[in-house]
Motif scaffolding. Structure first.
Motif, PDB file in Angstrom:
ATOM      1  N   GLU A 134      -0.806   0.831 -11.484  1.00 20.78           N
ATOM      2  CA  GLU A 134      -1.832   1.812 -11.846  1.00 20.78           C
ATOM      3  C   GLU A 134      -2.850   1.970 -10.728  1.00 20.78           C
ATOM      4  N   PRO A 135      -3.098   3.120 -10.152  1.00 16.74           N
ATOM      5  CA  PRO A 135      -2.631   4.450 -10.528  1.00 16.74           C
ATOM      6  C   PRO A 135      -1.476   4.990  -9.678  1.00 16.74           C
ATOM      7  N   THR A 136      -0.840   4.163  -8.862  1.00 16.70           N
ATOM      8  CA  THR A 136       0.248   4.646  -7.993  1.00 16.70           C
ATOM      9  C   THR A 136       1.402   5.186  -8.833  1.00 16.70           C
ATOM     10  N   PRO A 137       1.895   6.388  -8.541  1.00 15.45           N
ATOM     11  CA  PRO A 137       3.006   6.961  -9.312  1.00 15.45           C
ATOM     12  C   PRO A 137       4.305   6.178  -9.120  1.00 15.45           C
ATOM     13  N   LEU A 138       5.078   6.121 -10.185  1.00 20.54           N
ATOM     14  CA  LEU A 138       6.366   5.449 -10.196  1.00 20.54           C
ATOM     15  C   LEU A 138       7.429   6.444 -10.636  1.00 20.54           C
ATOM     16  N   ASN A 139       8.480   6.570  -9.838  1.00 19.63           N
ATOM     17  CA  ASN A 139       9.653   7.365 -10.211  1.00 19.63           C
ATOM     18  C   ASN A 139      10.778   6.388 -10.529  1.00 19.63           C
ATOM     19  N   PRO A 199       0.828  -1.220   0.000  1.00 24.67           N
ATOM     20  CA  PRO A 199       0.000   0.000   0.000  1.00 24.67           C
ATOM     21  C   PRO A 199       0.862   1.270   0.000  1.00 24.67           C
ATOM     22  N   LEU A 200       1.528   1.513  -1.119  1.00 22.89           N
ATOM     23  CA  LEU A 200       2.446   2.644  -1.235  1.00 22.89           C
ATOM     24  C   LEU A 200       1.795   3.810  -1.957  1.00 22.89           C
ATOM     25  N   ASP A 201       2.257   5.005  -1.643  1.00 23.72           N
ATOM     26  CA  ASP A 201       1.786   6.208  -2.322  1.00 23.72           C
ATOM     27  C   ASP A 201       2.652   6.555  -3.529  1.00 23.72           C
ATOM     28  N   ARG A 202       3.884   6.097  -3.545  1.00 23.83           N
ATOM     29  CA  ARG A 202       4.808   6.302  -4.671  1.00 23.83           C
ATOM     30  C   ARG A 202       5.889   5.238  -4.558  1.00 23.83           C
ATOM     31  N   VAL A 203       6.361   4.779  -5.706  1.00 20.43           N
ATOM     32  CA  VAL A 203       7.374   3.718  -5.751  1.00 20.43           C
ATOM     33  C   VAL A 203       8.589   4.218  -6.527  1.00 20.43           C
TER      34      VAL A 203
END
Length: 117
Positions: free
Chosen positions: A63-68, A31-35
């Protein structure tokens, strides 16, 4: 963390497939907000295009969690850094993160500026 107004993020192995196989990480289920997957292409003896493949796999799984896209700066000269950033963005990354800031040169910064338009 959310109760304290803090996002939950993680730097993880490069793709869900590799993470499961090498270290049993199932980060696409967390349950991450960004990875921030560590898409360190040189560690896997791959070229810069592999970064795009990793971003696409991660974005599809999250999807839809943002990935950097995590990029390993010591393996990227300035033109390669520009290409890696462009590849990551074209593949759907929300942004990039760089590991090893002490190697960041003025030429790297110029390549980043050019890649980010």
């Amino acid at each position: 963390m959310h109760g304290h107004g803090k996002p939950i993020t993680a730097a993880v192995f490069p793709t869900p497939t590799i993470a499961r196989r090498l270290v049993r990480q199932a980060w696409d289920e967390w349950p991450l907000d960004r990875v921030f997957p560590m898409l360190y292409h040189s560690f896997y003896l791959e070229d810069v295009d592999w970064i795009g493949d990793g971003v696409r796999e991660g974005v599809a799984a999250l999807e839809p969690t943002p990935l950097n896209a995590g990029l390993y700066l010591p393996a990227l000269d300035p033109p390669q850094l520009g290409a890696a950033v462009a590849t990551a963005r074209e593949a759907g990354a929300s942004g990039v993160s760089l590991f090893e800031m002490h190697g960041l040169t003025e030429e790297h910064l110029l390549a980043l500026r050019d890649a980010l338009g």
